[in-house]
Enzyme design. Sequence first.
Site, PDB file in Angstrom:
ATOM      1  CG  ASN A  90      -0.358  -0.127   2.513  1.00  0.00           C
ATOM      2  OD1 ASN A  90       0.780  -0.587   2.645  1.00  0.00           O
ATOM      3  ND2 ASN A  90      -1.078   0.262   3.545  1.00  0.00           N
ATOM      4  CB  CYS A 225      -1.705   0.263   8.574  1.00  0.00           C
ATOM      5  SG  CYS A 225      -0.364   1.446   8.407  1.00  0.00           S
ATOM      6  CD  GLU A 400       8.709   0.980  10.707  1.00  0.00           C
ATOM      7  OE1 GLU A 400       9.230  -0.114  10.431  1.00  0.00           O
ATOM      8  OE2 GLU A 400       7.820   1.508  10.010  1.00  0.00           O
TER       9      GLU A 400
END
Length: 420
Positions: A90, A225, A400
């Site tokens: 994605n 997400c 992240e």
Amino acid sequence: PCQERSVRLRRWYELMIENKEELARIITAENGKPLKEAQGEIVYSASFLEWFAEEARRIYGDVIPAAAKDRRVLVLKQPVGVAAVITPWNFPSAMITRKVGAALAAGCTVVVKPAEDTPLSALALGELANQAGIPAGVYNVVPCSRQQTAAVGEVLCTDPLVSKISFTGSTATGKILLKQAAGTVKRVSMELGGHAPFIVFDSANVDRAVAGALASKYRNSGQTCVCTNRFLVQKGIHDEFVEKFAKAIEKELHVGNGFDAKTTQGPLINEKAVEKVEKHIKDAVSQGASIVTGGKRHSLGKNFFEPTLLSNVTTKMLCTQEETFGPLAPVIKFETEAEAVAIANAANVGLAGYFYSQDPAQIWRVAEQLEVGMVGVNEGIISSVECPFGGVKESGLGREGSKYGIDEYLEIKYVCLGGL
């Protein structure tokens, strides 16, 4: 040396910006997202190389005061080693640089296994890495077919030469990789599935909430997400929100070819994705939900689906129990703050959550109570290179981006110097 890593990451960033248009066209061709969104992804993607180019020179250790006079205590940070990076379709560019930028800044080498649907973006980044002077063998890409994906993933997770696994994808796949990595006790970071709630309280600015809802839900046709999966709207403004949201969907969203300038909604990634959206709508309608707008495949082709809004939705319906990953917005009406928080926290995942309120006390309460890794307050888009991206519960491990992202690729070593 850190200076050299910094310079080469910076050059890689510059090459991405110079080739933004070509890289974006690759994303649209293999992923389907509108070209404008793809261009935005490339800028976002490149920003991680820029950020970690700067962080490469800030891997600081510590000197700790020793308890004994003849000792000195040091703390060093060293690269973990080979990092295996497994990325989704994605965001085929950004999910690579967010991991690889941190890994290379830390001094690791990487093996990237891109999603079988979108290998070309990873290979294009590899070409630019070569041009930037990243040494051969430092950034490696291993594309594979859908049939070979599980086998390749298992090798990366079990080979003792790999010290670190970083994965973005579904919770189900993440659990399999965790089990495989456990055999050699690898360092693992995972950004897994979400089920984001979007709560609109009576005190909210409804127009701003609608704009945020549109951005959060329908970016990349709902295939992100962190996109909203459940809308919870307080009864006092429920009808107004649904009416305005439906009008905004019908006016502002345009399904079409990603290369068409007016397109805001491209195709879904494959037939299976469309079937899941259809399944969720059919289940909801069978239990009493109402289709306000959309609700079926678009006439453009089998992978195109109409942006859909459902009302009269309950927590017993599949669309509020599972992540849809498509352009479906189900709206649940609630009465009290406590009820909304309870519904939002009932999921076994917790990646992102959003809410709209103009009550300062309520903002603090709800922001602290939501069981998610990231909260958007009066904002529908929250991703940024400076901020830690990740979830709680079954949405993953680690973070992240941000100053914390590089820590995922560093080991802390304690050195005791004695006999001084």
